[in-house]
Motif scaffolding. Sequence first.
Motif, PDB file in Angstrom:
ATOM      1  N   THR A 113      13.803   6.368  -1.587  1.00 40.58           N
ATOM      2  CA  THR A 113      14.465   5.824  -0.395  1.00 40.58           C
ATOM      3  C   THR A 113      13.447   5.256   0.568  1.00 40.58           C
ATOM      4  OG1 THR A 113      16.271   7.408  -0.627  1.00 40.58           O
ATOM      5  CG2 THR A 113      15.975   6.413   1.551  1.00 40.58           C
ATOM      6  N   GLY A 114      12.343   5.952   0.754  1.00 42.04           N
ATOM      7  CA  GLY A 114      11.287   5.469   1.639  1.00 42.04           C
ATOM      8  C   GLY A 114      10.727   4.142   1.176  1.00 42.04           C
ATOM      9  N   ILE A 115      10.475   4.016  -0.114  1.00 40.17           N
ATOM     10  CA  ILE A 115       9.950   2.754  -0.644  1.00 40.17           C
ATOM     11  C   ILE A 115      10.946   1.629  -0.392  1.00 40.17           C
ATOM     12  CG2 ILE A 115       9.402   1.490  -2.769  1.00 40.17           C
ATOM     13  CD1 ILE A 115       8.116   4.136  -3.808  1.00 40.17           C
ATOM     14  N   LEU A 116      12.202   1.870  -0.713  1.00 41.12           N
ATOM     15  CA  LEU A 116      13.206   0.816  -0.547  1.00 41.12           C
ATOM     16  C   LEU A 116      13.372   0.411   0.915  1.00 41.12           C
ATOM     17  CD1 LEU A 116      15.856   2.052  -3.130  1.00 41.12           C
ATOM     18  CD2 LEU A 116      14.289   0.103  -3.358  1.00 41.12           C
ATOM     19  N   LEU A 117      13.446   1.394   1.810  1.00 44.16           N
ATOM     20  CA  LEU A 117      13.674   1.074   3.222  1.00 44.16           C
ATOM     21  C   LEU A 117      12.403   0.607   3.927  1.00 44.16           C
ATOM     22  CD1 LEU A 117      16.110   3.920   4.343  1.00 44.16           C
ATOM     23  CD2 LEU A 117      16.649   1.552   3.757  1.00 44.16           C
ATOM     24  N   THR A 129       0.833  -1.208   0.000  1.00 41.34           N
ATOM     25  CA  THR A 129       0.000   0.000   0.000  1.00 41.34           C
ATOM     26  C   THR A 129       0.863   1.251   0.000  1.00 41.34           C
ATOM     27  OG1 THR A 129      -1.770  -1.171   1.155  1.00 41.34           O
ATOM     28  CG2 THR A 129      -1.811   1.239   1.254  1.00 41.34           C
ATOM     29  N   TYR A 130       1.821   1.323   0.900  1.00 38.56           N
ATOM     30  CA  TYR A 130       2.702   2.496   0.966  1.00 38.56           C
ATOM     31  C   TYR A 130       3.545   2.618  -0.300  1.00 38.56           C
ATOM     32  CZ  TYR A 130       1.690   4.032   5.694  1.00 38.56           C
ATOM     33  OH  TYR A 130       1.080   4.537   6.804  1.00 38.56           O
ATOM     34  N   GLN A 131       3.963   1.485  -0.836  1.00 38.81           N
ATOM     35  CA  GLN A 131       4.746   1.518  -2.070  1.00 38.81           C
ATOM     36  C   GLN A 131       3.911   2.093  -3.210  1.00 38.81           C
ATOM     37  OE1 GLN A 131       6.872  -2.076  -2.944  1.00 38.81           O
ATOM     38  NE2 GLN A 131       7.101  -1.576  -5.091  1.00 38.81           N
ATOM     39  N   MET A 132       2.660   1.675  -3.321  1.00 43.33           N
ATOM     40  CA  MET A 132       1.805   2.181  -4.397  1.00 43.33           C
ATOM     41  C   MET A 132       1.515   3.669  -4.218  1.00 43.33           C
ATOM     42  SD  MET A 132       0.330   1.721  -7.246  1.00 43.33           S
ATOM     43  CE  MET A 132       0.173  -0.031  -7.534  1.00 43.33           C
ATOM     44  N   TYR A 133       1.177   4.075  -2.995  1.00 39.38           N
ATOM     45  CA  TYR A 133       0.925   5.511  -2.759  1.00 39.38           C
ATOM     46  C   TYR A 133       2.109   6.360  -3.200  1.00 39.38           C
ATOM     47  CZ  TYR A 133      -3.092   4.453   0.328  1.00 39.38           C
ATOM     48  OH  TYR A 133      -4.283   4.027   0.850  1.00 39.38           O
ATOM     49  N   HIS A 134       3.294   5.905  -2.856  1.00 38.33           N
ATOM     50  CA  HIS A 134       4.476   6.714  -3.134  1.00 38.33           C
ATOM     51  C   HIS A 134       4.928   6.566  -4.586  1.00 38.33           C
ATOM     52  CE1 HIS A 134       4.220   7.080   1.184  1.00 38.33           C
ATOM     53  NE2 HIS A 134       4.793   8.248   0.974  1.00 38.33           N
ATOM     54  N   LEU A 137      13.227   4.257   9.406  1.00 40.41           N
ATOM     55  CA  LEU A 137      14.045   5.154   8.572  1.00 40.41           C
ATOM     56  C   LEU A 137      13.346   5.411   7.241  1.00 40.41           C
ATOM     57  CD1 LEU A 137      17.678   3.834   9.189  1.00 40.41           C
ATOM     58  CD2 LEU A 137      16.670   5.976   9.987  1.00 40.41           C
ATOM     59  N   GLY A 138      12.730   4.373   6.692  1.00 40.56           N
ATOM     60  CA  GLY A 138      11.960   4.551   5.468  1.00 40.56           C
ATOM     61  C   GLY A 138      10.763   5.451   5.686  1.00 40.56           C
ATOM     62  N   GLY A 139      10.081   5.275   6.816  1.00 41.81           N
ATOM     63  CA  GLY A 139       8.958   6.147   7.146  1.00 41.81           C
ATOM     64  C   GLY A 139       9.398   7.583   7.292  1.00 41.81           C
ATOM     65  N   PHE A 140      10.565   7.791   7.872  1.00 39.39           N
ATOM     66  CA  PHE A 140      11.116   9.135   8.010  1.00 39.39           C
ATOM     67  C   PHE A 140      11.419   9.734   6.635  1.00 39.39           C
ATOM     68  CE2 PHE A 140      14.712  12.073   8.795  1.00 39.39           C
ATOM     69  CZ  PHE A 140      14.046  12.989   9.609  1.00 39.39           C
ATOM     70  N   PHE A 187      14.856  16.336  -4.684  1.00 42.40           N
ATOM     71  CA  PHE A 187      14.975  15.890  -3.294  1.00 42.40           C
ATOM     72  C   PHE A 187      13.756  15.046  -2.911  1.00 42.40           C
ATOM     73  CE2 PHE A 187      13.864  16.615   1.182  1.00 42.40           C
ATOM     74  CZ  PHE A 187      14.982  16.079   1.807  1.00 42.40           C
ATOM     75  N   VAL A 188      12.570  15.511  -3.269  1.00 37.71           N
ATOM     76  CA  VAL A 188      11.332  14.784  -2.960  1.00 37.71           C
ATOM     77  C   VAL A 188      11.359  13.408  -3.619  1.00 37.71           C
ATOM     78  CG1 VAL A 188       8.828  14.762  -3.275  1.00 37.71           C
ATOM     79  CG2 VAL A 188       9.981  16.879  -2.604  1.00 37.71           C
TER      80      VAL A 188
END
Length: 137
Positions: free
Chosen positions: A79-83, A45-50, A112-115, A72-73
């Motif tokens: 990075t968030g998706i990967l972590l 879910t988070y991967q698809m959103y991002h 860290l990915g969430g961050f 940067f975004v």
Amino acid sequence: MKAKQIIIIAALFAFFAVAIGALGAHGLKNYLSIKALAWVTTAATYQMYHALALLAVAALILKFGNRKSLLFVSYCFCTGILLFSGSLYLLAFSEVSSFVDLKFYLVYLTPLGGFAFLLGWLGLIFAAISLPTDDAA
């Protein structure tokens, strides 16, 4: 990174979100615990959103050019998706594989990915503030 590259990366992330989500929901539902299935669902879910957010960033880059704030975004979202998603997938699939017990290390990658996701969303706010206004409409 250019808009074309971001679109390709976003499409790959979206493809794998669907593929891994389906694998978890259908192919491994008899092998994974309910907790592990929830991790797969959350990760996909988070991967698809991002991945969709990356497409929006690519559209902004196409309209406004390669601004550092937008790049940067895109890096934050990747990075968030990967972590975040990656560590949740590994945690879930470690139940059915002969992985060395990585859980101790993986639990630190998820936040860290969430961050990175949060940084990306904040970065998008700042990018939007710095974009020129379209007063022609």
